[in-house]
Design a protein around this motif. Structure first.
Motif, mmCIF file in Angstrom:
data_model
loop_
_atom_site.group_PDB
_atom_site.id
_atom_site.type_symbol
_atom_site.label_atom_id
_atom_site.label_comp_id
_atom_site.label_asym_id
_atom_site.label_seq_id
_atom_site.Cartn_x
_atom_site.Cartn_y
_atom_site.Cartn_z
ATOM 1 N N ARG A 198 0.849 -1.196 0.000
ATOM 2 C CA ARG A 198 0.000 0.000 0.000
ATOM 3 C C ARG A 198 0.883 1.244 0.000
ATOM 4 O O ARG A 198 2.028 1.203 0.453
ATOM 5 N N PHE A 199 0.341 2.330 -0.496
ATOM 6 C CA PHE A 199 1.012 3.615 -0.365
ATOM 7 C C PHE A 199 0.505 4.293 0.904
ATOM 8 O O PHE A 199 -0.642 4.100 1.311
ATOM 9 N N ILE A 200 1.363 5.070 1.513
ATOM 10 C CA ILE A 200 0.967 5.849 2.688
ATOM 11 C C ILE A 200 1.524 7.260 2.549
ATOM 12 O O ILE A 200 2.448 7.494 1.764
ATOM 13 N N THR A 201 0.965 8.183 3.298
ATOM 14 C CA THR A 201 1.620 9.475 3.406
ATOM 15 C C THR A 201 2.138 9.623 4.834
ATOM 16 O O THR A 201 1.481 9.218 5.793
ATOM 17 N N ALA A 202 3.338 10.146 4.935
ATOM 18 C CA ALA A 202 3.987 10.300 6.235
ATOM 19 C C ALA A 202 4.382 11.753 6.438
ATOM 20 O O ALA A 202 4.809 12.429 5.504
ATOM 21 N N SER A 203 4.208 12.218 7.654
ATOM 22 C CA SER A 203 4.587 13.584 7.986
ATOM 23 C C SER A 203 6.025 13.568 8.498
ATOM 24 O O SER A 203 6.336 12.930 9.503
ATOM 25 N N TYR A 204 6.900 14.274 7.769
ATOM 26 C CA TYR A 204 8.336 14.187 8.022
ATOM 27 C C TYR A 204 8.912 15.542 8.403
ATOM 28 O O TYR A 204 8.569 16.570 7.820
ATOM 29 N N GLY A 218 2.591 19.804 4.106
ATOM 30 C CA GLY A 218 2.646 19.709 5.562
ATOM 31 C C GLY A 218 2.599 21.087 6.204
ATOM 32 O O GLY A 218 2.752 22.096 5.531
ATOM 33 N N LYS A 219 2.363 21.094 7.525
ATOM 34 C CA LYS A 219 2.308 22.378 8.242
ATOM 35 C C LYS A 219 3.403 22.422 9.312
ATOM 36 O O LYS A 219 3.939 21.385 9.685
ATOM 37 N N ASN A 220 3.680 23.596 9.803
ATOM 38 C CA ASN A 220 4.628 23.797 10.908
ATOM 39 C C ASN A 220 6.003 23.189 10.634
ATOM 40 O O ASN A 220 6.577 22.503 11.466
ATOM 41 N N GLY A 221 6.493 23.405 9.426
ATOM 42 C CA GLY A 221 7.836 22.925 9.087
ATOM 43 C C GLY A 221 7.908 21.446 8.756
ATOM 44 O O GLY A 221 8.980 20.921 8.488
ATOM 45 N N ARG A 222 6.739 20.770 8.780
ATOM 46 C CA ARG A 222 6.756 19.346 8.432
ATOM 47 C C ARG A 222 6.370 19.215 6.954
ATOM 48 O O ARG A 222 5.706 20.084 6.395
ATOM 49 N N SER A 223 6.786 18.112 6.331
ATOM 50 C CA SER A 223 6.351 17.913 4.947
ATOM 51 C C SER A 223 5.723 16.534 4.813
ATOM 52 O O SER A 223 6.093 15.596 5.525
ATOM 53 N N ASN A 224 4.731 16.430 3.924
ATOM 54 C CA ASN A 224 4.055 15.153 3.685
ATOM 55 C C ASN A 224 4.743 14.412 2.551
ATOM 56 O O ASN A 224 4.910 14.942 1.464
#
Ligand SMILES: [Zn+2]
Length: 344
Positions: free
Chosen positions: A270-276, A313-319
């Motif tokens: 599966r594909f997922i999105t992760a907040s990095y 992403g928000k607050n310096g995070r990226s998806n």
């Protein structure tokens, strides 16, 4: 004459013995349980005698037109005078040989999705079929065969009407995996349309508007798996990210080579999105539908495709888009992974 530009002309003999279309209510997706070549030779043999569809899509996105869309094609039984039928390849080649008893049709691949989008846009512009994924057989738009099948989604009260799309009860065509892809495909078609009709206002997005392409990064490192645990895979040295999400639509594909997976064992992808964010713990925040496959002697090959759209992403995070696998095998290993994507 209503012939789609770009489609290969494979018009069957005796088109005119088919009646004229009475209305253009829907574009209906089917699956062949076969290849484009096999279906073409079967259709050509009888000409328009027997069952046929307007369009056929092959494994590599080839488009055949079998019937001029001013005439009916018989794939939708009592609904044939009201819908445009689209058959799609699903067996052999990169689809492999799967158990056709049951609901095991594999996902449409990226080339097929692109071809479906092109046909949907053309039938929308030519015949006014709305670019909307229908929720039932009585709605106008983009539907699928099982919606009109008795003993499946067809309400009993509609048997014997133009909404009965099959003589036979219980057909699952085009299968649950392909059915799950339809809303995204329709959304992509909305983005590629040039006239609106009764559909939402087209936006410059979707497959036809995708401009960024990353074709086939291959990473050949052995990646061990842990039994009964989802694991994110590396897609390059030290990197798990296929792409960084920025709110625009994307289409991603992954090809996996697996060794050590026995025929009675299973692997899921599966594909997922992760907040990095560098220096913090990565959080998984979105999961797409999984695809399951059994092992086979001498190596297992998996192709999995996903279309999606995820915000920044928000607050310096990226998806980031990633791919995960799960297995019930103790011995399965990934020996190569290839990722591709389109975005725009
Ligand atoms: Zn069908």
């Amino acid at each position: 004459m209503a012939m789609m530009p770009g489609a290969t002309n494979r018009l069957l003999a005796n088109q005119a013995r088919q009646g004229l279309m009475k209305s253009y209510d829907a574009a209906v997706l089917h699956t062949m349980v076969g290849s484009l070549a096999g279906t073409d030779s079967m259709f050509q043999e009888g000409g328009t005698v027997g069952t046929e569809s307007h369009f056929g899509i092959g494994e590599h996105g080839e488009i055949y037109q079998w019937v001029d869309t001013k005439y009916t094609a018989d794939a939708n039984y009592l609904g044939s005078g009201h819908v445009i039928s689209i058959e799609t390849a699903d067996y052999g080649g990169s689809f492999g040989r799967w158990n056709t008893a049951g609901d095991n049709v594999p996902y449409w691949n990226a080339a097929q999705i692109t071809a479906i989008v092109k046909i949907l846009i053309w039938v929308h512009e030519t015949h006014g079929i709305p670019l909307t994924a229908t929720k039932s057989v009585t709605e106008k738009g983009v539907g699928y065969h099982a919606q009109g099948v008795p003993g499946n989604e067809l309400p009993n009260s509609l048997r014997g009407t133009k909404y009965q799309w099959s003589k036979y009860a219980g057909k699952v065509c085009p299968g649950k995996k392909r059915i799950s892809q339809i809303p995204e495909i329709v959304r992509l078609a909305q983005g590629g349309a040039t006239s609106s009709g009764s559909s939402p206002t087209p936006k410059k997005e979707g497959i036809l508007g995708m401009t960024k392409y990353s074709g086939g990064k291959i990473y050949r490192a052995v990646q061990n798996l842990v039994k009964n645990k989802w694991r994110s895979l590396y897609v390059g040295k030290g990197s798990m990210s296929i792409l960084t999400c920025d709110g625009s639509p994307y289409l991603a594909q992954v090809y996996l080579t697996v060794t050590g997976l026995k025929p009675d064992e299973t692997i899921q992808v599966r594909f997922i999105t992760a907040s990095y964010k560098s220096g913090t713990t990565t959080k998984n925040n979105g999961y797409y539908a999984k695809q399951e496959q059994h092992g086979s002697a001498g190596g297992t090959y998996i192709s999995h495709t996903q279309i999606g759209k995820t915000g920044k992403g928000k607050n310096g995070r990226s998806n980031r888009l990633r791919v995960q696998v799960w297995t019930d095998s103790k011995t399965a290993k990934i020996t190569s992974i290839q990722t591709k994507f389109m975005k725009g």
